[in-house]
Design a protein around this motif. Structure first.
Motif, PDB file in Angstrom:
ATOM      1  N   HIS A 675       0.704  -1.204  -0.049  1.00 40.95           N
ATOM      2  CA  HIS A 675      -0.075  -0.004  -0.052  1.00 40.95           C
ATOM      3  C   HIS A 675       0.803   1.281   0.073  1.00 40.95           C
ATOM      4  O   HIS A 675       0.335   2.314  -0.020  1.00 40.95           O
ATOM      5  CB  HIS A 675      -1.142   0.019   1.241  1.00 40.95           C
ATOM      6  N   PHE A 676       2.199   1.009  -0.172  1.00 43.18           N
ATOM      7  CA  PHE A 676       2.929   2.389  -0.140  1.00 43.18           C
ATOM      8  C   PHE A 676       2.923   3.230  -1.164  1.00 43.18           C
ATOM      9  O   PHE A 676       2.768   2.806  -2.505  1.00 43.18           O
ATOM     10  CB  PHE A 676       4.329   1.861   0.123  1.00 43.18           C
ATOM     11  N   SER A 677       2.814   4.632  -1.133  1.00 46.92           N
ATOM     12  CA  SER A 677       2.678   5.459  -2.033  1.00 46.92           C
ATOM     13  C   SER A 677       3.218   6.611  -1.442  1.00 46.92           C
ATOM     14  O   SER A 677       2.984   7.340  -0.515  1.00 46.92           O
ATOM     15  CB  SER A 677       1.255   5.848  -2.286  1.00 46.92           C
ATOM     16  N   GLU A 678       4.425   7.379  -2.125  1.00 41.85           N
ATOM     17  CA  GLU A 678       5.271   8.304  -1.664  1.00 41.85           C
ATOM     18  C   GLU A 678       4.438   9.395  -1.771  1.00 41.85           C
ATOM     19  O   GLU A 678       4.520  10.441  -0.705  1.00 41.85           O
ATOM     20  CB  GLU A 678       6.533   8.422  -2.552  1.00 41.85           C
ATOM     21  N   GLU A 679       3.636   9.491  -2.700  1.00 45.49           N
ATOM     22  CA  GLU A 679       2.821  10.901  -2.879  1.00 45.49           C
ATOM     23  C   GLU A 679       1.715  11.254  -1.881  1.00 45.49           C
ATOM     24  O   GLU A 679       1.209  12.178  -1.523  1.00 45.49           O
ATOM     25  CB  GLU A 679       2.181  10.843  -4.263  1.00 45.49           C
ATOM     26  N   ASN A 680       1.313  10.013  -1.086  1.00 45.73           N
ATOM     27  CA  ASN A 680       0.004   9.993  -0.245  1.00 45.73           C
ATOM     28  C   ASN A 680       0.632   9.404   1.139  1.00 45.73           C
ATOM     29  O   ASN A 680       0.141   8.657   1.558  1.00 45.73           O
ATOM     30  CB  ASN A 680      -1.122   9.268  -0.804  1.00 45.73           C
ATOM     31  N   ARG A 681       1.460  10.418   1.596  1.00 48.08           N
ATOM     32  CA  ARG A 681       2.127  10.162   2.909  1.00 48.08           C
ATOM     33  C   ARG A 681       1.011   9.866   4.107  1.00 48.08           C
ATOM     34  O   ARG A 681       0.847   8.972   4.815  1.00 48.08           O
ATOM     35  CB  ARG A 681       3.265  11.117   3.386  1.00 48.08           C
ATOM     36  N   GLU A 682       0.327  10.784   4.267  1.00 53.65           N
ATOM     37  CA  GLU A 682      -0.675  10.740   5.228  1.00 53.65           C
ATOM     38  C   GLU A 682      -1.681   9.895   5.158  1.00 53.65           C
ATOM     39  O   GLU A 682      -2.298   9.076   6.377  1.00 53.65           O
ATOM     40  CB  GLU A 682      -1.501  12.410   5.402  1.00 53.65           C
ATOM     41  N   GLU A 683      -2.243   9.558   4.008  1.00 49.23           N
ATOM     42  CA  GLU A 683      -3.165   8.542   3.823  1.00 49.23           C
ATOM     43  C   GLU A 683      -2.296   7.098   4.070  1.00 49.23           C
ATOM     44  O   GLU A 683      -3.129   6.190   4.656  1.00 49.23           O
ATOM     45  CB  GLU A 683      -3.606   8.580   2.402  1.00 49.23           C
ATOM     46  N   PHE A 684      -1.229   6.939   3.650  1.00 47.97           N
ATOM     47  CA  PHE A 684      -0.492   5.812   4.107  1.00 47.97           C
ATOM     48  C   PHE A 684      -0.351   5.492   5.357  1.00 47.97           C
ATOM     49  O   PHE A 684      -0.519   4.450   6.017  1.00 47.97           O
ATOM     50  CB  PHE A 684       0.911   5.766   3.232  1.00 47.97           C
ATOM     51  N   LEU A 685      -0.045   6.578   6.235  1.00 48.19           N
ATOM     52  CA  LEU A 685       0.289   6.386   7.763  1.00 48.19           C
ATOM     53  C   LEU A 685      -1.056   5.933   8.439  1.00 48.19           C
ATOM     54  O   LEU A 685      -1.066   5.312   9.411  1.00 48.19           O
ATOM     55  CB  LEU A 685       0.676   7.948   8.308  1.00 48.19           C
ATOM     56  N   GLU A 686      -2.230   6.450   8.054  1.00 46.63           N
ATOM     57  CA  GLU A 686      -3.423   6.224   8.352  1.00 46.63           C
ATOM     58  C   GLU A 686      -3.779   4.743   8.057  1.00 46.63           C
ATOM     59  O   GLU A 686      -4.397   4.099   9.073  1.00 46.63           O
ATOM     60  CB  GLU A 686      -4.708   7.284   7.920  1.00 46.63           C
ATOM     61  N   LYS A 687      -3.614   4.261   6.838  1.00 49.19           N
ATOM     62  CA  LYS A 687      -3.872   2.873   6.278  1.00 49.19           C
ATOM     63  C   LYS A 687      -2.817   2.064   7.023  1.00 49.19           C
ATOM     64  O   LYS A 687      -3.466   0.866   7.360  1.00 49.19           O
ATOM     65  CB  LYS A 687      -3.732   2.789   4.950  1.00 49.19           C
ATOM     66  N   GLY A 688      -1.768   2.559   7.303  1.00 53.80           N
ATOM     67  CA  GLY A 688      -0.810   1.590   7.949  1.00 53.80           C
ATOM     68  C   GLY A 688      -1.177   1.227   9.258  1.00 53.80           C
ATOM     69  O   GLY A 688      -0.905   0.149   9.772  1.00 53.80           O
ATOM     70  N   LYS A 689      -1.581   2.046   9.909  1.00 55.99           N
ATOM     71  CA  LYS A 689      -2.179   2.035  11.557  1.00 55.99           C
ATOM     72  C   LYS A 689      -3.201   0.946  11.286  1.00 55.99           C
ATOM     73  O   LYS A 689      -3.150  -0.046  12.389  1.00 55.99           O
ATOM     74  CB  LYS A 689      -2.479   3.266  12.030  1.00 55.99           C
ATOM     75  N   GLN A 690      -3.939   1.050  10.621  1.00 57.53           N
ATOM     76  CA  GLN A 690      -5.180  -0.030  10.632  1.00 57.53           C
ATOM     77  C   GLN A 690      -4.433  -1.424  10.228  1.00 57.53           C
ATOM     78  O   GLN A 690      -5.081  -2.344  10.754  1.00 57.53           O
ATOM     79  CB  GLN A 690      -6.086   0.473   9.234  1.00 57.53           C
ATOM     80  N   ILE A 691      -3.650  -1.555   9.160  1.00 58.87           N
ATOM     81  CA  ILE A 691      -2.997  -2.827   8.852  1.00 58.87           C
ATOM     82  C   ILE A 691      -2.458  -3.416  10.294  1.00 58.87           C
ATOM     83  O   ILE A 691      -2.370  -4.508  10.542  1.00 58.87           O
ATOM     84  CB  ILE A 691      -1.982  -2.531   7.852  1.00 58.87           C
ATOM     85  N   ILE A 692      -1.442  -2.472  10.602  1.00 57.86           N
ATOM     86  CA  ILE A 692      -0.779  -3.076  11.759  1.00 57.86           C
ATOM     87  C   ILE A 692      -1.676  -3.343  12.899  1.00 57.86           C
ATOM     88  O   ILE A 692      -1.616  -4.551  13.565  1.00 57.86           O
ATOM     89  CB  ILE A 692       0.312  -1.906  12.212  1.00 57.86           C
ATOM     90  N   SER A 693      -2.924  -2.659  13.169  1.00 54.90           N
ATOM     91  CA  SER A 693      -3.699  -3.147  14.303  1.00 54.90           C
ATOM     92  C   SER A 693      -4.661  -4.464  13.968  1.00 54.90           C
ATOM     93  O   SER A 693      -4.531  -5.276  14.735  1.00 54.90           O
ATOM     94  CB  SER A 693      -4.737  -2.045  14.364  1.00 54.90           C
ATOM     95  N   GLY A 694      -4.731  -4.534  12.597  1.00 57.30           N
ATOM     96  CA  GLY A 694      -5.409  -5.807  12.023  1.00 57.30           C
ATOM     97  C   GLY A 694      -4.596  -7.146  12.181  1.00 57.30           C
ATOM     98  O   GLY A 694      -5.214  -7.911  12.454  1.00 57.30           O
ATOM     99  N   TYR A 695      -3.337  -6.834  12.185  1.00 53.16           N
ATOM    100  CA  TYR A 695      -2.307  -8.045  12.366  1.00 53.16           C
ATOM    101  C   TYR A 695      -1.940  -8.273  13.869  1.00 53.16           C
ATOM    102  O   TYR A 695      -1.340  -9.158  14.320  1.00 53.16           O
ATOM    103  CB  TYR A 695      -0.983  -7.835  11.620  1.00 53.16           C
ATOM    104  N   ILE A 707       7.864   2.700   8.803  1.00 52.64           N
ATOM    105  CA  ILE A 707       7.905   1.904   7.650  1.00 52.64           C
ATOM    106  C   ILE A 707       7.773   2.811   6.304  1.00 52.64           C
ATOM    107  O   ILE A 707       8.127   2.385   5.319  1.00 52.64           O
ATOM    108  CB  ILE A 707       6.693   1.163   7.815  1.00 52.64           C
ATOM    109  N   TYR A 708       7.237   3.919   6.494  1.00 49.66           N
ATOM    110  CA  TYR A 708       7.136   4.576   5.293  1.00 49.66           C
ATOM    111  C   TYR A 708       8.528   5.106   4.763  1.00 49.66           C
ATOM    112  O   TYR A 708       8.960   4.955   3.531  1.00 49.66           O
ATOM    113  CB  TYR A 708       6.411   6.098   5.554  1.00 49.66           C
ATOM    114  N   GLN A 709       9.205   5.524   5.865  1.00 48.82           N
ATOM    115  CA  GLN A 709      10.651   5.885   5.350  1.00 48.82           C
ATOM    116  C   GLN A 709      11.406   4.939   4.785  1.00 48.82           C
ATOM    117  O   GLN A 709      12.275   4.874   3.907  1.00 48.82           O
ATOM    118  CB  GLN A 709      11.399   6.607   6.562  1.00 48.82           C
ATOM    119  N   SER A 710      11.270   3.625   5.294  1.00 47.64           N
ATOM    120  CA  SER A 710      11.679   2.559   4.900  1.00 47.64           C
ATOM    121  C   SER A 710      11.413   2.137   3.427  1.00 47.64           C
ATOM    122  O   SER A 710      12.312   1.815   2.513  1.00 47.64           O
ATOM    123  CB  SER A 710      11.807   1.346   5.718  1.00 47.64           C
ATOM    124  N   ALA A 711      10.222   2.174   3.068  1.00 47.95           N
ATOM    125  CA  ALA A 711       9.931   2.092   1.757  1.00 47.95           C
ATOM    126  C   ALA A 711      10.334   3.140   0.734  1.00 47.95           C
ATOM    127  O   ALA A 711      10.631   2.762  -0.266  1.00 47.95           O
ATOM    128  CB  ALA A 711       8.288   2.057   1.780  1.00 47.95           C
TER     129      ALA A 711
END
Length: 823
Positions: A675-695, A707-711
């Protein structure tokens, strides 16, 4: 007939309203199209030749089409074998085919000629060819010219050992002093085949390794041990196929046979439970089914105890004292706790993540995701008949595509719930299980389905069946609805003499016999006499098809208490019984006899693996040469060079003290990078929290921005090193056939540059950097070399422009290290 007329009219209206055509429409409409002058001119200007294969299976309307097409082109070639015309029940007319051949063979036919017959047999051993020649030059004399029957064997005689079990034509006699029951027939034959396959001294020709030595012009013969896949067992009807398949399975064999009842299999029930959970995560029955079928050491009793303890044990959810309308938040917590049972199951966790990210998928893609991401096939491989179960999962995927196509044609919206409704309304006999494939599966099929195929060993059954019994023929061919084509034909009017006969059964559902006085009248009826003659002629052709399927050994099955009715009718002979005549066909060729005596025994061995449908758990089954393979299981390649491509000096911080499962961590990182997208940082951060929580990793991966920076580091490096991508492929599913195996896998990242492909695989190892570079350490990057090499081959095979993989990289996302694994 008036009812049939109205029904056909309504059916035609239904198709017209929905813009549908069926198979008959295709033929009728195409024939009508050939009457159109513009269409005829278009065909004549664009096409020079017409080729027709399997001409013997043509019906009158198809022959009319072929004739009209032939008038429009310069040359027309029709290829067929009238000896293999066995589809009368589909509307083909062998007598019409014979009339066409006679016309082509006549000397005065202008612009028509019959070609030279294909007179060589490359398939069977000489003794089998000579045997069938002698039998059928007599049996088919009224139907085809003798020159079209007798073939010249190309293979040599001494290709296989000379032992009794290698005799080209064998007869297995099942000794019995009285008529065997259907159960005994299935059991005894399954036991005989089991003993045959368990021998270690039976060999067959290895077609792949046997070849012509060009220097000497001699055939180089190679043999190999007999495998279950080398054996085909032929029966008359599908019910017999299913019954015998069940007997073989009880002896521990996998079976390559199309069977009904897909919805009754364990893999379908597991898929259905996952779908129901996807649609409603509070579906307790769905969760219970998933737990039972996938968790170790859990019985129905333990499952019920676990559920009851959850509901009524010390830690059971407590219902609030207030009314729901007074304290909705407290009740929401209660319902959440009440529905928490079973949510820790790994498959259900994956379903939760899938539901959050699959809203955009089509039904077929969603079904594919449910099957692949949850790993249903991994569980199927642990149950009995794993090959057939995996093919059943592929069948479910195909059904989803058929459902989508149906919705598209009918202009209907498709949905997952609609797909399940589609399956529930489909007749059970139309939901076929996929046949198992691979070296360990015995082939079981009908004589009709065997047409066009071949096997080293072919076993022919039901040679004692009385096809021409007056009572059977009257019941099957005289009463009910039947197409009657008669004996005479007219090439100027291809449909002449073809009529539909409808005679309802008037004697009641429980009465299976026609009264004697009416039977005598029917026997004198010209239509019955013609039907008897047509059936007899097809029976001869059907037995010919069965006998000519064998390459190395042809096995005839005989139950010594039963007269061989089918053989008798083929040879137009008197009653034949192996007790009276050691050569049932009366030929000069040897038929090697084997006498098998299993008495009245119908017991089966106690297999360690029980049928999962009976709610028994199964242990893993070892596969020496599995049909389906994963690149991740490929062994490492020797002499690998592992080098650091880039050390980003950046590490994803994890909270210490967590015992996170490595597989869960890896799945989570894969989803995040997808789901990484460099252009949509804020959207990725929000989505990333959901994914991490889901796992369930919110307490471990606490810095989603890391994680955003690593990608970003990875994608930035790839852009600088290889240039801006022409295309980026994420989680790309691929398939490749290699060395008799099907490889299925998903590449994490493909960076497609202008002239090359860069393959990147993600790893979640977070230990020391020196470990991944040390060949002696178990985390050495080189151990993934086989996996990456296989992925590279798969990618190069499937890429539409043929680009090559120039670099195979592993990105250790947490430690921020990119390494190259190349030869």
């Amino acid at each position: 007939f008036h009812l049939a007329e109205r029904s056909l009219h309504r059916y035609a209206e239904y198709k017209k309203e929905r813009k549908l055509i069926d198979y008959t429409d295709m033929e009728v409409l195409f024939l009508k199209l050939l009457e159109n002058e513009e269409a005829r001119n278009e065909i004549s200007s664009r096409y020079k030749m017409v080729f027709v294969d399997e001409f013997q299976d043509s019906n009158p309307i198809q022959i009319d089409i072929f004739c009209k097409l032939s008038d429009l082109v310069k040359q027309s070639y029709w290829v067929g074998d009238p000896k293999q015309a066995i589809y009368d029940f589909r509307g083909t007319d062998p007598r019409l085919i014979e009339a066409v051949i006679r016309k082509l063979s006549s000397e005065n036919t202008e612009n028509l000629t019959i070609g030279k017959p294909l007179a060589d047999s490359w398939r069977s051993r000489p003794q089998i060819v000579d045997f069938t020649n002698e039998v059928f030059t007599k049996a088919l004399a009224e139907q085809v010219d003798a020159k079209s029957v007798a073939l010249n064997p190309v293979r040599t005689e001494n290709e296989l050992p000379g032992s009794e079990w290698h005799k080209p034509v064998q007869c297995w006699n099942f000794v019995s002093d009285k008529k065997l029951t259907k159960e005994q027939v299935s059991h005894h034959l399954a036991k005989g085949i089991t003993d045959f396959l368990n021998r270690n001294d039976v060999y067959v020709l290895d077609k792949r390794k046997s070849k012509l030595d060009k220097s000497t012009q001699n055939q180089v013969i190679k043999t190999r041990p007999l495998n279950p896949e080398d054996v085909a067992v032929l029966w008359r009807t599908n019910p017999k196929v299913r019954s015998f398949s069940d007997s073989l399975k009880k002896f521990g064999f996998q079976v390559a046979a199309e069977q009904d009842n897909l919805t009754e299999t364990a893999e379908f029930k597991l898929f259905l439970a996952l779908v129901n959970y996807y649609l409603d995560k509070n579906d307790t029955l769905a969760k219970a089914t998933v737990k039972f079928l996938t968790e170790n050491e859990i019985s129905v009793t333990k499952l019920l105890d676990d559920r009851l303890n959850f509901l009524y044990g010390d830690n059971a959810p407590v219902e609030p004292l207030t009314k729901e309308i007074e304290n909705r938040e407290e009740w929401n917590v209660y319902y959440q706790n009440l529905n928490a049972w079973g949510s820790g199951n790994p498959l259900l966790k994956k379903m939760n993540i899938l539901k959050e990210n699959a809203g955009h998928l089509s039904v077929s893609n969603l079904v594919d995701k449910i099957i692949t991401t949850t790993g249903i096939s991994d569980f199927a491989s642990l149950w009995n008949n794993p090959l057939q179960r995996k093919n059943n999962l592929e069948t479910i995927k195909q059904l989803a595509k058929e459902y989508e196509d149906r919705c598209l044609i009918l202009d209907l919206a498709s949905s997952l719930r609609g797909f399940m409704e589609f399956i529930s309304k489909t007749r059970n006999q139309d939901l076929k299980q996929g046949a198992a494939a691979g070296t360990e599966a015995v082939n079981v099929l009908t004589y009709h389905r065997s047409k066009g195929l071949e096997w080293p060993v072919v076993i022919l059954n039901e040679l004692d069946y009385d096809h021409l019994s007056d009572q059977k023929l009257i019941n099957n061919e005289f009463f009910g609805g039947n197409l009657f084509s008669g004996i005479e034909t007219d090439l100027e009017n291809l449909f002449w003499g073809r009529t539909i006969h409808l005679l309802p059964w008037p004697f009641g559902a429980t009465n299976k016999k026609v009264p004697e006085d009416l039977t005598n009248r029917i026997l004198k009826n010209s239509r019955y006499e013609a039907q008897m003659e047509n059936t007899k002629r097809e029976l001869k052709r059907l037995l010919y098809v069965g006998m000519t399927r064998a390459r190395d050994m042809l096995v005839l099955i005989n139950y010594t208490s039963n007269p061989l009715k089918w053989v008798k009718d083929t040879l137009d002979a008197e009653e034949i019984n192996m007790n009276q005549n050691n050569n049932m066909f009366g030929t000069r060729h040897e038929i090697a006899e084997k006498h098998l005596d299993f008495g009245n025994d119908v017991s089966y061995p106690e297999l360690e693996m029980k049928a999962v449908e009976l709610l028994q758990k199964n242990g893993p089954m070892e596969q020496n040469n599995p049909l389906f393979r994963s690149p991740s299981h490929e062994p490492p390649i020797e002499n690998q060079v592992v080098s650091v491509v880039e050390d980003f000096q950046f590490r994803i911080q994890r909270k210490s003290g967590n015992n996170t499962d490595d597989n869960v961590l890896g799945d989570c990182l894969h989803d995040l990078f997808y789901h990484f997208s460099e252009e949509n940082r804020e959207e990725f951060l929000e989505k990333g929290k959901q994914i991490i929580s889901g796992y369930g990793l919110a307490g471990d991966l606490t810095h989603v921005e890391h994680i955003y920076q690593s990608a970003k580091n990875l994608f930035g490096f790839l852009t600088c090193q290889y240039g801006p991508p022409a295309k980026i492929w994420k989680e790309l599913p691929m398939q490749m056939v290699k060395d008799d195996a099907v490889y299925n896998g998903t590449a994490d990242l493909i960076w497609e540059a202008e002239n090359t492909l860069i393959l990147v695989d993600y790893k979640s190892y977070s230990g020391k950097k020196e470990h991944i570079l040390n060949p002696e350490h178990d985390k050495f990057s080189g151990k993934y070399s086989g996996q990456l090499a296989t992925y590279a081959q798969m990618l190069e095979q499937c890429h539409p422009t043929g680009k090559k993989v120039s670099e195979s990289l592993i990105y250790y996302a947490i430690m921020g290290m990119l390494v190259s694994v190349n030869k």
